[in-house]
Scaffold this active site. Structure first.
Site, PDB file in Angstrom:
ATOM      1  N   PHE A 129       0.854  -1.187   0.000  1.00  0.00           N
ATOM      2  CA  PHE A 129       0.000   0.000   0.000  1.00  0.00           C
ATOM      3  C   PHE A 129       0.894   1.242   0.000  1.00  0.00           C
ATOM      4  O   PHE A 129       1.839   1.329   0.785  1.00  0.00           O
ATOM      5  CB  PHE A 129      -0.875  -0.025   1.254  1.00  0.00           C
ATOM      6  CG  PHE A 129      -1.986   0.972   1.248  1.00  0.00           C
ATOM      7  CD1 PHE A 129      -3.214   0.660   0.684  1.00  0.00           C
ATOM      8  CD2 PHE A 129      -1.798   2.225   1.795  1.00  0.00           C
ATOM      9  CE1 PHE A 129      -4.248   1.588   0.688  1.00  0.00           C
ATOM     10  CE2 PHE A 129      -2.832   3.157   1.801  1.00  0.00           C
ATOM     11  CZ  PHE A 129      -4.063   2.837   1.244  1.00  0.00           C
ATOM     12  N   ASP A 199       1.923  -5.035   8.622  1.00  0.00           N
ATOM     13  CA  ASP A 199       0.722  -4.201   8.543  1.00  0.00           C
ATOM     14  C   ASP A 199      -0.467  -5.146   8.380  1.00  0.00           C
ATOM     15  O   ASP A 199      -0.507  -5.935   7.431  1.00  0.00           O
ATOM     16  CB  ASP A 199       0.830  -3.239   7.357  1.00  0.00           C
ATOM     17  CG  ASP A 199      -0.303  -2.221   7.338  1.00  0.00           C
ATOM     18  OD1 ASP A 199      -1.410  -2.572   7.798  1.00  0.00           O
ATOM     19  OD2 ASP A 199      -0.084  -1.099   6.853  1.00  0.00           O
ATOM     20  N   TYR A 224     -10.990   1.001  10.301  1.00  0.00           N
ATOM     21  CA  TYR A 224     -12.228   1.273   9.544  1.00  0.00           C
ATOM     22  C   TYR A 224     -12.526   0.252   8.457  1.00  0.00           C
ATOM     23  O   TYR A 224     -13.521   0.369   7.762  1.00  0.00           O
ATOM     24  CB  TYR A 224     -12.199   2.686   8.945  1.00  0.00           C
ATOM     25  CG  TYR A 224     -10.957   3.063   8.169  1.00  0.00           C
ATOM     26  CD1 TYR A 224     -10.780   2.627   6.862  1.00  0.00           C
ATOM     27  CD2 TYR A 224      -9.974   3.859   8.740  1.00  0.00           C
ATOM     28  CE1 TYR A 224      -9.645   2.964   6.153  1.00  0.00           C
ATOM     29  CE2 TYR A 224      -8.828   4.201   8.043  1.00  0.00           C
ATOM     30  CZ  TYR A 224      -8.669   3.756   6.757  1.00  0.00           C
ATOM     31  OH  TYR A 224      -7.544   4.083   6.050  1.00  0.00           O
ATOM     32  N   LYS A 225     -11.673  -0.754   8.282  1.00  0.00           N
ATOM     33  CA  LYS A 225     -11.935  -1.763   7.251  1.00  0.00           C
ATOM     34  C   LYS A 225     -12.734  -2.920   7.881  1.00  0.00           C
ATOM     35  O   LYS A 225     -13.886  -2.740   8.217  1.00  0.00           O
ATOM     36  CB  LYS A 225     -10.612  -2.210   6.637  1.00  0.00           C
ATOM     37  CG  LYS A 225      -9.956  -1.055   5.852  1.00  0.00           C
ATOM     38  CD  LYS A 225      -8.551  -1.334   5.404  1.00  0.00           C
ATOM     39  CE  LYS A 225      -8.020  -0.120   4.645  1.00  0.00           C
ATOM     40  NZ  LYS A 225      -6.561  -0.113   4.546  1.00  0.00           N
ATOM     41  N   ARG A 385     -12.306  -4.740  -7.613  1.00  0.00           N
ATOM     42  CA  ARG A 385     -11.981  -5.332  -6.324  1.00  0.00           C
ATOM     43  C   ARG A 385     -13.257  -5.575  -5.517  1.00  0.00           C
ATOM     44  O   ARG A 385     -14.084  -4.657  -5.383  1.00  0.00           O
ATOM     45  CB  ARG A 385     -11.065  -4.347  -5.589  1.00  0.00           C
ATOM     46  CG  ARG A 385     -10.278  -4.902  -4.457  1.00  0.00           C
ATOM     47  CD  ARG A 385      -9.304  -3.870  -3.945  1.00  0.00           C
ATOM     48  NE  ARG A 385      -9.980  -2.762  -3.263  1.00  0.00           N
ATOM     49  CZ  ARG A 385      -9.516  -2.159  -2.172  1.00  0.00           C
ATOM     50  NH1 ARG A 385      -8.358  -2.528  -1.657  1.00  0.00           N
ATOM     51  NH2 ARG A 385     -10.182  -1.169  -1.622  1.00  0.00           N
TER      52      ARG A 385
END
Ligand code: PLP
Length: 426
Positions: A129, A199, A224-225, A385
């Protein structure tokens, strides 16, 4: 091939089905973007109203003690710890993933500088990321280290040379959904004398994680995922107990002090993970995050992360099978690994043309996935995705998503100009 009725039958027999009631899902929506922003927990609006109206409104400053605000970062951290194999007191929720990564990389580089000053390289993947790469690059510039990026996971072993200080990886790749073997890669890093920084942004709440068994030295993750903590929810940070008291992290704000309310001019770091806090925590955001983490913990009596993982793989297996049988000939190719041990909780499809517009056309039909740009220079096509959160998705949702994808491709409606106009956030 599975039929719509088979999918309904599987939902009827799904022991995790009731967990969907913990969420406020808009009627008729198939939400396949919980890997970007989890769904609103049903408990959150009333809990937030209470935190605002009673705790802030009436309790005011006294709520730091009486409403438990002061303990929030460690209380929520302990709950997340249960999902990632950390013991109580090893995790705190604070700041963003980017900021926490800065703290742990800084502390880790300080440790290496003292223990093995010849090691000057951070190894990661070019596909990581971007914020992880940017933070690492900035720190390398500041501290005189080099960032060594590999193009394929297979190249990691070769990149782990005696000059390596840290291996920094994201366990589940945000674009492809590929899952790394944490234990194996941490062991390779240690064998070469380096530390392993993980991560967990796309793994906490999505796949079973065991930081201790996985040999991790440091870890950060996102609220928040898959933890459903709400937009911009605080992130979390974990440091192995054998390292945690060795170094200050550089954002040594007063909340990381051993005794913040003594207001002493000299800094004394708190013992343990509390030294990774910085300033005053965002109480309202942490309150929402706790509701989100509780939705994942609600699965504990039903088998917890292992049961969620089993359902997640069943959902992604079904999606892959339906796409391959029903969308054949439409130029979609599977990017996500088929092998269960190498797959996170999302499925990505590549297409040479129209990936963005197809996602927009699907959203207009009530199927929310997202788009991630490819990299033409590296032969990477654009990606559609789809994230699968087993807490609130069922097998019929998978069926409906593929049914709409078939329609979008067969009608060619994605070619409409309004579906091809890019928005600020993709
Ligand atoms: C989502 C995500 C982030 C987000 O970082 P923020 O600081 O919250 O913006 C970071 N790293 C990875 C790997 C992610 O997937």
């Amino acid at each position: 091939m599975a039929t719509l009725n088979d999918c309904r039958e599987r939902d009827a027999q799904d022991p995790l089905r009731a967990l969907r009631e913990h969420f406020m899902l808009p009627e008729g929506l198939v939400y396949l973007d919980g890997n970007s922003l989890g769904v609103l927990p049903r408990a959150a609006p009333a809990r937030m109203a209470q935190a605002v109206g009673e705790e802030w409104g009436r309790g005011l400053i006294g709520s730091w003690n009486e409403a438990g605000w002061y303990a929030l970062p460690t209380r929520v951290g302990d709950k997340i710890g249960r999902l990632v194999g950390a013991a109580p007191g090893e995790v705190v929720t604070t700041d963003s993933t980017s900021v926490n990564l800065f703290k742990v990389l800084s502390a880790a580089l300080s440790m290496v500088a003292q223990d093995a000053p010849g090691r000057r390289v951070i190894v990661s993947e070019r596909d990581n990321f971007p914020t992880d790469l940017y933070i690492a690059e900035a720190l390398c510039r500041e501290r005189g280290f080099t960032l060594r990026l590999v193009d394929e996971p297979d190249a990691l072993a070769d990149a782990l040379q005696p000059d390596v200080a840290l291996l920094m990886l994201t366990q589940v790749n945000y674009r492809t959904g590929a899952l790394h073997d944490m234990a194996q890669l941490s062991a390779q890093a240690h064998a070469c004398g380096a530390l392993a920084v993980w991560d967990l942004a796309h793994s906490a709440g999505a796949v079973p994680v065991d930081l201790h068994a996985g040999g991790a030295d440091f870890a950060v993750g996102c609220g928040y995922k898959y933890l459903n903590g709400g937009p911009g929810a605080p992130a979390f940070v974990w440091v192995h107990p054998r390292h945690v008291d060795r170094f200050w992290q550089p954002l040594a704000g007063w909340w990381s002090h051993a005794a913040p309310f003594e207001f002493t001019p000299g800094y004394q770091p708190a013992a343990g993970i509390a030294r990774y806090l910085c300033g005053t925590p965002p109480v309202l955001s942490l309150t929402a995050l706790e509701c989100g983490v509780d939705t994942v913990l609600a699965a504990e009596p039903l088998g917890g992360m292992a049961a969620l993982r089993e359902k997640s793989l069943a959902l992604t297996d079904l999606f892959i099978a339906l796409v391959e049988s029903r969308c054949a000939g439409h130029g979609l190719s599977l990017v996500t690994p088929r092998e269960h041990a190498r797959r996170g909780s999302q499925v990505c499809l590549a297409r040479a043309e129209g990936a963005y517009a197809i996602v927009q056309a699907l959203i207009a039909r009530g199927v929310v996935g997202d788009f991630r740009a490819g990299d033409a220079a590296r032969g990477r096509e654009d990606i559609l995705r789809f994230g699968f959160t087993p807490l609130y998705l069922g097998f019929e949702d998978v069926w409906q998503a593929v049914e709409q994808l078939v329609q979008v491709l067969e009608t060619g409606e994605w070619r409409r100009p309004d579906f091809n106009r890019k928005q600020a956030v993709t």
